[in-house]
Design a protein around this motif. Sequence first.
Motif, PDB file in Angstrom:
ATOM      1  N   THR A 107     -63.277  37.661 -50.451  1.00  0.00           N
ATOM      2  CA  THR A 107     -64.441  38.094 -51.123  1.00  0.00           C
ATOM      3  C   THR A 107     -64.832  36.741 -52.218  1.00  0.00           C
ATOM      4  OG1 THR A 107     -64.154  39.882 -51.125  1.00  0.00           O
ATOM      5  CG2 THR A 107     -65.842  39.133 -52.578  1.00  0.00           C
ATOM      6  N   ILE A 108     -63.554  36.410 -53.211  1.00  0.00           N
ATOM      7  CA  ILE A 108     -63.837  35.652 -54.292  1.00  0.00           C
ATOM      8  C   ILE A 108     -64.136  34.340 -53.937  1.00  0.00           C
ATOM      9  CG2 ILE A 108     -62.874  34.420 -56.340  1.00  0.00           C
ATOM     10  CD1 ILE A 108     -63.751  37.277 -56.894  1.00  0.00           C
ATOM     11  N   VAL A 109     -63.241  33.829 -52.773  1.00  0.00           N
ATOM     12  CA  VAL A 109     -63.348  32.354 -52.124  1.00  0.00           C
ATOM     13  C   VAL A 109     -64.892  32.032 -51.705  1.00  0.00           C
ATOM     14  CG1 VAL A 109     -62.633  30.952 -50.413  1.00  0.00           C
ATOM     15  CG2 VAL A 109     -60.916  32.266 -51.756  1.00  0.00           C
ATOM     16  N   LEU A 110     -65.413  33.101 -50.800  1.00  0.00           N
ATOM     17  CA  LEU A 110     -66.719  33.300 -50.396  1.00  0.00           C
ATOM     18  C   LEU A 110     -67.813  32.969 -51.328  1.00  0.00           C
ATOM     19  CD1 LEU A 110     -66.277  35.734 -47.338  1.00  0.00           C
ATOM     20  CD2 LEU A 110     -66.222  33.005 -47.295  1.00  0.00           C
ATOM     21  N   ALA A 111     -67.513  33.432 -52.611  1.00  0.00           N
ATOM     22  CA  ALA A 111     -68.390  33.697 -53.627  1.00  0.00           C
ATOM     23  C   ALA A 111     -68.592  32.396 -54.273  1.00  0.00           C
ATOM     24  CB  ALA A 111     -68.228  34.826 -54.499  1.00  0.00           C
ATOM     25  N   ILE A 112     -67.314  31.785 -54.598  1.00  0.00           N
ATOM     26  CA  ILE A 112     -67.369  30.561 -55.269  1.00  0.00           C
ATOM     27  C   ILE A 112     -67.754  29.657 -54.194  1.00  0.00           C
ATOM     28  CG2 ILE A 112     -65.531  28.556 -55.997  1.00  0.00           C
ATOM     29  CD1 ILE A 112     -63.742  30.964 -56.712  1.00  0.00           C
ATOM     30  N   LEU A 113     -67.611  29.421 -53.142  1.00  0.00           N
ATOM     31  CA  LEU A 113     -68.189  28.633 -52.014  1.00  0.00           C
ATOM     32  C   LEU A 113     -69.810  28.751 -51.980  1.00  0.00           C
ATOM     33  CD1 LEU A 113     -67.726  26.431 -49.797  1.00  0.00           C
ATOM     34  CD2 LEU A 113     -67.634  28.358 -48.389  1.00  0.00           C
ATOM     35  N   ALA A 114     -70.255  29.943 -51.911  1.00  0.00           N
ATOM     36  CA  ALA A 114     -71.806  30.015 -51.846  1.00  0.00           C
ATOM     37  C   ALA A 114     -72.234  29.770 -53.118  1.00  0.00           C
ATOM     38  CB  ALA A 114     -72.002  31.597 -51.620  1.00  0.00           C
ATOM     39  N   THR A 115     -71.727  30.027 -54.296  1.00  0.00           N
ATOM     40  CA  THR A 115     -72.284  29.659 -55.518  1.00  0.00           C
ATOM     41  C   THR A 115     -72.252  28.362 -55.682  1.00  0.00           C
ATOM     42  OG1 THR A 115     -71.585  31.832 -56.464  1.00  0.00           O
ATOM     43  CG2 THR A 115     -72.344  30.160 -58.117  1.00  0.00           C
ATOM     44  N   GLY A 116     -71.224  27.742 -55.585  1.00  0.00           N
ATOM     45  CA  GLY A 116     -71.127  25.993 -55.597  1.00  0.00           C
ATOM     46  C   GLY A 116     -72.201  25.476 -54.885  1.00  0.00           C
ATOM     47  N   ILE A 117     -72.330  25.687 -53.431  1.00  0.00           N
ATOM     48  CA  ILE A 117     -73.349  25.203 -52.620  1.00  0.00           C
ATOM     49  C   ILE A 117     -74.971  25.316 -53.269  1.00  0.00           C
ATOM     50  CG2 ILE A 117     -74.582  25.592 -50.258  1.00  0.00           C
ATOM     51  CD1 ILE A 117     -71.603  25.932 -49.218  1.00  0.00           C
ATOM     52  N   TYR A 118     -75.010  26.598 -53.724  1.00  0.00           N
ATOM     53  CA  TYR A 118     -76.585  27.149 -54.172  1.00  0.00           C
ATOM     54  C   TYR A 118     -76.631  26.212 -55.418  1.00  0.00           C
ATOM     55  CZ  TYR A 118     -80.095  29.796 -56.755  1.00  0.00           C
ATOM     56  OH  TYR A 118     -81.087  29.850 -57.404  1.00  0.00           O
ATOM     57  N   MET A 119     -75.810  25.970 -56.359  1.00  0.00           N
ATOM     58  CA  MET A 119     -75.938  25.228 -57.477  1.00  0.00           C
ATOM     59  C   MET A 119     -76.101  23.574 -57.021  1.00  0.00           C
ATOM     60  SD  MET A 119     -75.632  27.498 -60.197  1.00  0.00           S
ATOM     61  CE  MET A 119     -75.099  26.777 -61.735  1.00  0.00           C
ATOM     62  N   ALA A 120     -75.394  23.330 -56.348  1.00  0.00           N
ATOM     63  CA  ALA A 120     -75.425  21.920 -55.842  1.00  0.00           C
ATOM     64  C   ALA A 120     -76.830  21.671 -55.222  1.00  0.00           C
ATOM     65  CB  ALA A 120     -74.334  21.541 -54.562  1.00  0.00           C
ATOM     66  N   LEU A 121     -77.481  22.607 -54.361  1.00  0.00           N
ATOM     67  CA  LEU A 121     -78.682  22.206 -53.910  1.00  0.00           C
ATOM     68  C   LEU A 121     -79.716  22.244 -54.872  1.00  0.00           C
ATOM     69  CD1 LEU A 121     -78.349  24.329 -50.575  1.00  0.00           C
ATOM     70  CD2 LEU A 121     -78.379  21.872 -50.730  1.00  0.00           C
ATOM     71  N   LYS A 122     -79.512  23.251 -55.705  1.00  0.00           N
ATOM     72  CA  LYS A 122     -80.536  23.448 -56.781  1.00  0.00           C
ATOM     73  C   LYS A 122     -80.509  21.922 -57.717  1.00  0.00           C
ATOM     74  CE  LYS A 122     -82.101  26.954 -59.824  1.00  0.00           C
ATOM     75  NZ  LYS A 122     -81.755  27.796 -60.730  1.00  0.00           N
ATOM     76  N   ILE A 123     -79.354  21.499 -57.993  1.00  0.00           N
ATOM     77  CA  ILE A 123     -79.246  20.219 -58.628  1.00  0.00           C
ATOM     78  C   ILE A 123     -79.770  18.977 -57.945  1.00  0.00           C
ATOM     79  CG2 ILE A 123     -77.636  18.297 -59.503  1.00  0.00           C
ATOM     80  CD1 ILE A 123     -75.919  20.795 -60.544  1.00  0.00           C
ATOM     81  N   ARG A 124     -79.675  18.894 -56.680  1.00  0.00           N
ATOM     82  CA  ARG A 124     -80.109  17.878 -55.556  1.00  0.00           C
ATOM     83  C   ARG A 124     -81.525  17.994 -55.552  1.00  0.00           C
ATOM     84  NH1 ARG A 124     -79.491  16.755 -49.513  1.00  0.00           N
ATOM     85  NH2 ARG A 124     -79.587  14.887 -49.504  1.00  0.00           N
ATOM     86  N   ALA A 125     -82.155  19.081 -55.727  1.00  0.00           N
ATOM     87  CA  ALA A 125     -83.538  19.440 -55.704  1.00  0.00           C
ATOM     88  C   ALA A 125     -84.163  19.072 -56.977  1.00  0.00           C
ATOM     89  CB  ALA A 125     -83.826  20.878 -55.134  1.00  0.00           C
ATOM     90  N   GLY A 126     -83.449  18.625 -58.011  1.00  0.00           N
ATOM     91  CA  GLY A 126     -83.943  18.439 -59.301  1.00  0.00           C
ATOM     92  C   GLY A 126     -84.396  19.610 -60.168  1.00  0.00           C
ATOM     93  N   GLU A 127     -83.935  20.789 -59.684  1.00  0.00           N
ATOM     94  CA  GLU A 127     -84.392  21.960 -60.505  1.00  0.00           C
ATOM     95  C   GLU A 127     -83.235  22.161 -61.746  1.00  0.00           C
ATOM     96  OE1 GLU A 127     -84.852  25.720 -58.300  1.00  0.00           O
ATOM     97  OE2 GLU A 127     -85.482  24.326 -56.720  1.00  0.00           O
ATOM     98  N   ALA A 128     -83.689  22.724 -62.749  1.00  0.00           N
ATOM     99  CA  ALA A 128     -82.802  23.053 -63.873  1.00  0.00           C
ATOM    100  C   ALA A 128     -82.034  24.320 -63.467  1.00  0.00           C
ATOM    101  CB  ALA A 128     -83.573  23.552 -65.208  1.00  0.00           C
TER     102      ALA A 128
END
Length: 129
Positions: A107-128
């Motif tokens: 569970t924790i590994v999947l959550a870290i992976l999902a959160t990291g991908i979400y945050m990276a996509l958000k940064i890439r899109a230029g969102e705060a």
Amino acid sequence: MEWKIFYKRLQTSYWLILVILSCASYLLMSPPRAFGVMIGGIIIIANFNASKRSICNAFSGHGLMISSKAPLIAKFYLRLGALAVVVYLLIAKGVVDPIGFAVGLSTIVLAILATGIYMALKIRAGEAI
């Protein structure tokens, strides 16, 4: 500040992932396997939060280590040993399904992976963040 935002998202993610995995395993597999997923997820989340608390208590607000490394390392190994005993007893006594339990422990590994991908996509899109 960024750590608090990331941790809040991570916290939401691991509870959401645990609920999704538990419900999916209950609907698609047997109740003992779903129970194993739930127990594995709860154990790993508790261990993760205990580790976070120990690490946060070892450092000051400025990132300087408050105490020596020995107590932090000792707590880590004691927690790891206790976790190993609990995992062994749960599987050896047949309380949990090993496959479901292993899924729950991820569970924790999947959550870290999902959160990291979400945050990276958000940064890439230029969102705060």
